[in-house]
Design an enzyme around this catalytic site. Structure first.
Site, mmCIF file in Angstrom:
data_model
loop_
_atom_site.group_PDB
_atom_site.id
_atom_site.type_symbol
_atom_site.label_atom_id
_atom_site.label_comp_id
_atom_site.label_asym_id
_atom_site.label_seq_id
_atom_site.Cartn_x
_atom_site.Cartn_y
_atom_site.Cartn_z
ATOM 1 N N GLY A 196 0.782 -1.231 0.000
ATOM 2 C CA GLY A 196 0.000 0.000 0.000
ATOM 3 C C GLY A 196 0.811 1.278 0.000
ATOM 4 O O GLY A 196 0.321 2.320 0.427
ATOM 5 N N SER A 197 2.040 1.223 -0.512
ATOM 6 C CA SER A 197 2.819 2.473 -0.526
ATOM 7 C C SER A 197 2.174 3.492 -1.466
ATOM 8 O O SER A 197 2.212 4.695 -1.192
ATOM 9 C CB SER A 197 4.287 2.215 -0.885
ATOM 10 O OG SER A 197 4.431 1.813 -2.218
ATOM 11 N N HIS B 130 -0.639 0.183 -13.499
ATOM 12 C CA HIS B 130 0.100 -1.036 -13.837
ATOM 13 C C HIS B 130 1.581 -0.684 -13.956
ATOM 14 O O HIS B 130 1.922 0.320 -14.596
ATOM 15 C CB HIS B 130 -0.426 -1.623 -15.149
ATOM 16 C CG HIS B 130 0.179 -2.950 -15.439
ATOM 17 N ND1 HIS B 130 -0.222 -4.102 -14.798
ATOM 18 C CD2 HIS B 130 1.195 -3.305 -16.255
ATOM 19 C CE1 HIS B 130 0.508 -5.110 -15.227
ATOM 20 N NE2 HIS B 130 1.383 -4.662 -16.112
ATOM 21 N N ASP C 233 -5.853 -5.595 -17.109
ATOM 22 C CA ASP C 233 -4.941 -4.632 -17.760
ATOM 23 C C ASP C 233 -5.335 -4.291 -19.189
ATOM 24 O O ASP C 233 -4.476 -4.136 -20.058
ATOM 25 C CB ASP C 233 -3.505 -5.192 -17.758
ATOM 26 C CG ASP C 233 -3.054 -5.598 -16.368
ATOM 27 O OD1 ASP C 233 -3.403 -4.889 -15.410
ATOM 28 O OD2 ASP C 233 -2.378 -6.630 -16.250
ATOM 29 N N LEU D 98 -9.455 -9.586 -10.194
ATOM 30 C CA LEU D 98 -10.266 -9.044 -11.281
ATOM 31 C C LEU D 98 -11.510 -8.391 -10.674
ATOM 32 O O LEU D 98 -12.104 -8.930 -9.742
ATOM 33 C CB LEU D 98 -10.676 -10.208 -12.191
ATOM 34 C CG LEU D 98 -11.013 -9.912 -13.640
ATOM 35 C CD1 LEU D 98 -9.844 -9.251 -14.358
ATOM 36 C CD2 LEU D 98 -11.393 -11.215 -14.344
HETATM 37 C C1 GAR Z 1 2.612 -1.171 -7.684
HETATM 38 O O1 GAR Z 1 3.864 -1.136 -8.316
HETATM 39 C C2 GAR Z 1 1.504 -1.307 -8.705
HETATM 40 O O2 GAR Z 1 1.797 -0.705 -9.927
HETATM 41 C C3 GAR Z 1 1.430 -2.806 -8.864
HETATM 42 O O3 GAR Z 1 1.594 -3.311 -7.564
HETATM 43 C C4 GAR Z 1 2.472 -2.440 -6.842
HETATM 44 C C5 GAR Z 1 1.854 -2.187 -5.485
HETATM 45 O O4 GAR Z 1 2.776 -1.545 -4.642
HETATM 46 N N1 GAR Z 1 0.191 -3.208 -9.459
HETATM 47 C C6 GAR Z 1 0.085 -4.277 -10.246
HETATM 48 O O5 GAR Z 1 1.029 -5.001 -10.506
HETATM 49 C C7 GAR Z 1 -1.315 -4.523 -10.793
HETATM 50 N N2 GAR Z 1 -1.264 -5.451 -11.889
HETATM 51 P P1 GAR Z 1 2.249 -0.838 -3.314
HETATM 52 O O6 GAR Z 1 1.357 -1.846 -2.580
HETATM 53 O O7 GAR Z 1 3.477 -0.530 -2.523
HETATM 54 O O8 GAR Z 1 1.485 0.387 -3.701
#
Ligand code: GAR
Length: 187
Positions: A12-13, A102, A143, A87
């Site tokens: 969740g950053s 993405h 996507d 999804l």
């Molecule tokens: C992010 O890099 C986002 O783009 C990716 O997951 C990561 C979550 O990081 N999303 C996907 O791959 C969706 N297909 P976070 O939890 O630190 O925000």
């Protein structure tokens, strides 16, 4: 006042970065952070940020209107997926505009199983010279929805998947909140 719901499955950053960006805005609010994982670190972040959070099961999400009704009760204007790996069901697609981030330049490196580090490993394995982010509307396929925004970063021959992840995260932190703001204010 426009209201945003964030869905996240992991750290969740991005969710935290978005929430901090909107903290000062009087015309926008993060109403709730939803997660499909009850031990996701994003829930701790929501708690620290004093944002309500809600965990749901597969059954709640795909075979009931629990989440739909919760979003309606909160009068949410926009759903934002920030590292959300399931999804999205049709009942939400039919009722809300939904955008996703993405961590690659779609249509490359998208589809089922292409998330997080899997994407960066594939980019490095294929010797790509660039990667980046794609912010897009969500439809019923992984996507696949209309692209709103892309930004690129260079991938060096010496870069590991971790190096690429860091570059991509920087792009996410820099651009995602302002694109969300543009989208929600245009609704
Ligand atoms: C992010 O890099 C986002 O783009 C990716 O997951 C990561 C979550 O990081 N999303 C996907 O791959 C969706 N297909 P976070 O939890 O630190 O925000």
């Amino acid at each position: 006042m426009k209201k945003i719901a964030i869905f996240a499955s992991g750290s969740g950053s991005n969710a935290e970065n978005i929430a901090r960006f909107f903290k000062e805005r009087e015309n926008l609010n993060i109403e709730c952070i939803y997660s499909n994982k009850n031990d996701a670190y994003v829930l701790q972040r929501a708690h620290n940020l004093l944002i309500p959070s809600k965990v749901f099961t597969k059954n709640d999400f795909y075979f009931s209107d629990i989440i739909l009704n919760d979003l309606k009760n909160r009068e949410v204007d926009l759903i934002v997926l920030a590292g959300f790996l399931w999804l999205v069901p049709q009942n939400l697609i039919d009722n809300f505009p939904i955008i996703n981030i993405h961590p690659a330049l779609l249509p490359k490196y998208g589809g089922k199983g292409m998330y997080g580090d899997n994407v960066h490993k594939a980019v490095v394995a294929n010797g790509e010279k660039e990667s980046g982010i794609t912010i897009h509307y969500v439809n019923d396929k992984y996507d696949d929805g209309q692209i709103i925004f892309q930004a690129k970063c260079e991938v060096l021959p010496t870069d590991t998947a971790d190096d690429v992840a860091k570059k991509v995260h920087q792009l996410e932190y820099r651009y995602f909140p302002e694109i969300i703001e543009k989208v929600v204010l245009s609704l």
